[in-house]
Scaffold this active site. Structure first.
Site, short mmCIF file in Angstrom:
data_model
loop_
_atom_site.label_atom_id
_atom_site.label_comp_id
_atom_site.label_asym_id
_atom_site.label_seq_id
_atom_site.Cartn_x
_atom_site.Cartn_y
_atom_site.Cartn_z
N ASP A 208 -2.45 0.78 12.30
CA ASP A 208 -1.61 -0.29 11.79
C ASP A 208 -1.70 -1.52 12.69
O ASP A 208 -2.76 -1.80 13.24
CB ASP A 208 -0.16 0.23 11.68
CG ASP A 208 0.60 -0.44 10.55
OD1 ASP A 208 0.91 -1.63 10.69
OD2 ASP A 208 0.87 0.23 9.54
N HIS A 246 5.23 -3.67 11.76
CA HIS A 246 4.99 -2.68 10.70
C HIS A 246 4.66 -1.29 11.26
O HIS A 246 5.30 -0.29 10.90
CB HIS A 246 3.83 -3.23 9.87
CG HIS A 246 3.56 -2.56 8.59
ND1 HIS A 246 2.43 -1.81 8.37
CD2 HIS A 246 4.24 -2.54 7.43
CE1 HIS A 246 2.43 -1.36 7.12
NE2 HIS A 246 3.52 -1.79 6.53
N SER A 417 4.43 1.68 2.06
CA SER A 417 4.18 1.69 3.50
C SER A 417 5.11 2.62 4.24
O SER A 417 4.75 3.15 5.28
CB SER A 417 4.45 0.31 4.08
OG SER A 417 3.28 -0.41 4.16
#
Ligand SMILES: *[C@@H]1O[C@H](CO)[C@@H](O)[C@H](O)[C@H]1NC(C)=O
Ligand SMILES: *[C@@H]1O[C@H](CO)[C@@H](O)[C@H](O)[C@H]1NC(C)=O
Ligand SMILES: *[C@@H]1O[C@H](CO)[C@@H](O)[C@H](O)[C@H]1NC(C)=O
Ligand SMILES: *[C@@H]1O[C@H](CO)[C@@H](O)[C@H](O)[C@H]1NC(C)=O
Length: 904
Positions: A208, A246, A417
């Site tokens: 990520d 994220h 996600s």
């Protein structure tokens, strides 16, 4: 002088090889990068030779984790950029013997150790960010339990936190773990925690934008050895950009420590690694390395990114990335295979589908969709026939509560996600319950023990295994307790086997609104076909198609199995106006899991009647591929992306009673040389795809395309139309002669007897072998000659050679490429980034990127490739009794499929 140079380059090489993971900083503005695959299994000599032979290319680094691949670069102003292109990679050989570059071309092609060249354009991968919650929940599905059991469920929460001593302040908010408002809508993990199954010993890599391991909620569970930063080359994948949150949020869902910070992870004693690739431009080389980084440490790779979810992108991993997946499942987890978990995508509101995404569409990834707080399908979550399971994420007014960067907690994590890491966390508990599971066993567990949800929605079908399957919900939601306990007693399935049909030519068109509205083709698969490939039962089905269309988003494609289970491979995407169609695109389905495979499979291609009526669709050809469990584990093979297994099958079926040992040897090079009598178009494909193996690549790419296009479509159509396209259907002996009639190709005269053909082809075989031997000798001589210092050859190369990274002229995809380019490269003017309000920009990735011709970096397809372990142990039959059943009746609510297609 020369000597010094050589020593210097040898030193540099040594340095580069010993310190393989640190690549020098990239200069995308000034240089073009490309990957060179060399035969270096036995020695590094071919590499040092290559380096000294090509001054115009600068050696950068070796690929970490992927043998025989080396990154080189060339100055963008160098004239060779005119000529250099992909070679045996991404399904194309774009390198051309262009005027003015003949010597440069020859110098490369004469290198007997060169297997492929793969251009490495920089790109920016897209995070699958949370989608703003604005949608209404879908009406057709009533929430499962809208009870006000608040009291008793609070009791459950209290019980869990008391017994396990969970002090985390946000634990009560983490409804996905214990849902007090809508009981039952959580991952049902507490029972496992009570058993002490909390993830200890399992490591999940978060691929990520970084992982804030300095956050006290993660520090203790951070695995540094499995971590790497590919954006800012180095071992510490810390978030550096303002929006690099994220990955950290994803990590928190899995392994947030049980302490007094934020909440807990679903596997709160497991570990997480951070592999940072999303914070700026990278190339396929970094992407590939990321997927195999720490293969000996990381068990699971959690990936919440992919091609842009804008409803008009069609994109798949580059060849090198596919190789990485295969490496991961072949070598990860001590050869049991890494588990790749991918988010299905957030483009649901743009009618996007994960079948248009080559990552989720890969057989090596487990595609995870989302359900929300109330158990409903959030409108952002993409559906497709590759969806395996769903788990909780944002929607119905709630988000996922997890850890954040800057020592904060997040209450706004979501999208698919957030579902993928939650699934990854559950898989780590499953692996803990049964560490013996292979990557395919993990998928079996998912298929067989997920819990169907919202059965009045999602067009569930009953599969061969008597499981409910929905394109929206996959095999259902993940109930951690149920799945882990199911896994506990699971015995490994036998190694993987696969079957490729021939490439079946069609070449038929339709126009939406007039004439026939559907092109339906079928193939009859026989037991002999599958026996030849040692395939007992299907797991994944892939379909590789070539379909042209004036409006790709209006093309529907559906596969129907002998069981009557259908897979909606291409669904309508009104925003996908591309005129590029599907070029060698591979769709994947998990809906046929457990089917025996024998019988008639049909593929239907049709148009969207609600769209523009002038849409034209031409169905060019298709190829069906099965991946599944082998019949005989001892005959299992190792999958090779470059082998044409259709040719292998044809070859085996010709020499039926052949013992298996001959198989490997014959598969690599022989097939195209032996019997040209049958199915010539196959032969040409074989050449194209397997030419990697042959060192003497004398044939030019043009030749290949020519051969394949010269095939007479009419005859083939006849064959296909007569219902069951016969090609593969015959059994061994027959395939030979009668079949030839159906595949006239440019071959010998029709009347020729099989015997004569065999005879002549036998001669051809000898001839080829002779040529190969002579070629080999020539190559040896050339190499020798070429190595001698100061040879005329070398100086000449100096003068006239330059490399260039430029696609061949014949490459037609060019202008549309942008549309197909899945990844946002952040290039000015070419950017298709979709600026959703909740999507931050990537300040560092967007500028300074070179302007590439997109087509040269074409991400073409290859096929998914399964893999398998050696025939280690013998497994006995199938543990899953579910497999033995009578056939469910064919139609399962065919009526209201989401394609609205006309059925046959
Ligand atoms: C599809 O792939 C085959 C084999 O790799 C190749 O020969 C052919 O040109 C490709 N077709 C298109 C349309 O790209
Ligand atoms: C949830 O976990 C419990 C054990 O904690 C188990 O008894 C139950 O079967 C699981 N599944 C469901 C759907 O309740
Ligand atoms: C895993 O395999 C080993 C050796 O094959 C066996 O002893 C062990 O019981 C297996 N464990 C599980 C959970 O199946
Ligand atoms: C071609 O196929 C036939 C089977 O019909 C086989 O006997 C023959 O050996 C093959 N030819 C070669 C050169 O392998």
């Amino acid at each position: 002088m020369l000597l010094i140079k050589k020593v210097a380059s040898a030193l540099g090489l040594l340095l580069a090889l010993t310190n393989a993971s640190v690549a020098p900083p990239r200069d995308y503005a000034g240089r073009n990068y490309f990957l060179v695959e060399l035969n270096t299994q036995d020695s590094n000599r071919p590499l040092s030779d290559f380096i000294s032979a090509h001054d115009e290319y600068r050696f950068e680094n070796q690929l970490h984790g992927l043998d025989n691949h080396y990154v080189f670069s060339i100055d963008k102003l160098h004239p060779h950029n005119e000529f250099l292109g992909n070679h045996n990679s991404n399904g194309h050989s774009l390198i051309k013997r262009a005027a003015g570059f003949e010597d440069a071309y020859d110098a490369l092609m004469e290198n007997g150790h060169l297997k492929s060249i793969h251009l490495l354009p920089p790109k920016q991968l897209k995070k699958r960010l949370p989608v703003l919650i604005t949608e209404e929940p879908e009406q057709h599905t009533p929430p499962q339990k809208r009870l006000e059991m608040v009291d008793s469920s609070q009791a459950e929460l209290k019980k869990v936190s008391d017994q396990l001593d969970i002090q985390d302040p946000l634990f009560a908010e983490q409804w996905h773990l214990v849902n007090t408002h809508y009981p039952g809508n959580d991952v049902n993990v507490s029972g496992l925690w009570f058993e002490g199954i909390t993830g200890k010993g399992i490591v999940t890599a978060i691929v990520d934008d970084g992982l804030d391991f300095e956050n006290p909620d993660l520090t203790e569970n951070f695995n540094a050895k499995g971590s790497w930063d590919y954006n800012n080359q180095g071992p510490a994948p810390l978030p550096r950009l303002f929006d690099d949150y994220h990955g950290t949020r994803c990590a928190g869902e899995i392994a947030a420590v049980k302490n007094d910070v934020c909440g807990v992870g679903v596997a709160y004693n497991s570990q997480v690694s951070g592999i940072r690739i999303l914070s700026g431009a990278i190339t396929g080389a970094e992407e590939a390395q990321a997927l195999v980084y720490g293969l000996g440490i990381n068990d699971i790779y959690s990936c919440s990114w992919g091609p842009t979810d804008d409803g008009r992108t069609l994109s798949e991993p580059e060849a090198i990335v596919k190789k990485a997946f295969i490496k991961g499942v072949q070598a990860g987890r001590e050869d049991k295979g890494s588990v790749y978990v991918f988010a299905s995508g957030n483009g649901g509101r743009s009618s996007d589908s994960c079948n248009f995404d080559g990552y989720t569409n890969s057989i090596y990834s487990i595609t995870v969709g989302a359900i929300d707080y109330k158990g409903l399908h959030p409108t952002y979550a993409e559906a497709c026939s590759a969806v395996m399971v769903v788990t909780y994420s944002s929607g119905s007014g709630e988000h996922i509560h997890t850890t954040d960067i800057h020592k904060k907690c997040s209450a706004t994590h979501g999208g698919t996600s957030a579902a993928a890491p939650l699934a990854a966390g559950i898989y780590s508990l499953i692996l803990l319950k049964n560490p013996n599971l292979t990557w395919r066993d993990v998928q079996y567990v998912s298929v067989l023990s997920s819990t169907p949800v919202n059965e009045d929605d999602g067009h569930y079908q009953t599969t061969a295994l008597k499981r409910k399957y929905s394109h929206k919900y996959g095999y259902g939601k993940m109930d951690a307790y149920t799945m882990a306990h199911f896994a506990e007693n699971w015995k490994n399935v036998k190694p993987q086997a696969w079957y490729y049909s021939d490439v079946m030519p069609v070449s038929e068109s339709l126009k939406v609104g007039s004439g026939p509205q559907i092109i339906s083709k079928s193939i009859l698969i026989t037991q002999a076909d599958l026996d030849a490939m040692n395939l007992e039962r299907i797991e994944h089905v892939t379909v590789k198609v070539n379909i042209k269309s004036t409006f790709r988003g209006r093309v529907g494609v559906r596969l129907v199995s002998p069981y009557g289970v259908h897979s909606d491979l291409a669904t309508f995407r009104p925003g996908d106006v591309s005129g590029m169609g599907f070029k060698n695109w591979t769709f994947m389905s998990v809906a046929h899991w457990g089917e025996p495979g024998v019988g008639e499979w049909s593929l239907e291609v049709f148009g969207d009647k609600n769209g523009p009526l002038d849409t034209e669709i031409t169905f060019e050809d298709w190829q069906l591929r099965f991946f599944g469990e082998s019949i005989d584990a001892d005959k299992a093979e190792t999958y090779d992306l470059d082998v044409d297994y259709a040719a292998v099958r044809r070859d085996r079926m010709k020499q039926e009673p052949e013992p298996t040992t001959s198989i490997e040897s014959s598969s690599s090079s022989v097939p195209e040389q032996t019997n040209e009598s049958s199915a010539t178009e196959q032969v040409s494909t074989t050449e194209a795809s397997s030419s990697t193996d042959t060192t003497t690549t004398t044939s030019e790419p043009e030749d290949k395309t020519k051969t394949s296009t010269t095939a007479k479509p009419e005859d083939k159509n006849k064959a296909t139309e007569t219902g069951t396209s016969t090609k593969t259907s015959e059994d061994a002996a027959e395939t030979e002669d009668p079949e030839d009639a159906d595949f006239p190709e440019e071959e010998e005269p029709e009347g020729e007897e099989g015997y004569n053909k065999q005879l002549s082809s036998g001669h051809t075989g000898q001839y080829f072998i002779g040529v190969a031997i002579v070629g080999f000798v020539v190559v040896l001589l050339l190499m020798k000659f070429h190595k001698s210092p100061g040879s005329g050859r070398r100086t000449r190369r100096r003068e006239d050679y330059e490399f260039d990274i430029i696609p061949g002229e014949d490459y037609t995809d060019s202008e549309d490429e942008g549309d197909d380019d899945s990844f946002d490269l952040g290039r000015g003017g070419r950017s298709h980034r979709n600026n959703r309000s909740d999507e931050p920009n990537y300040p560092d990735g967007s500028d300074g990127l070179p302007v590439y011709e997109e087509e040269m970096f074409r991400i073409d397809d290859e096929d998914e490739a399964p893999v398998d372990k050696k025939p280690q142990k013998k497994h006995e039959g199938n543990k899953y009794q579910q497999l033995e059943q009578e056939i469910p009746d064919a139609e399962n609510d065919d009526g209201d499929d989401r394609l609205g297609s006309s059925s046959v």
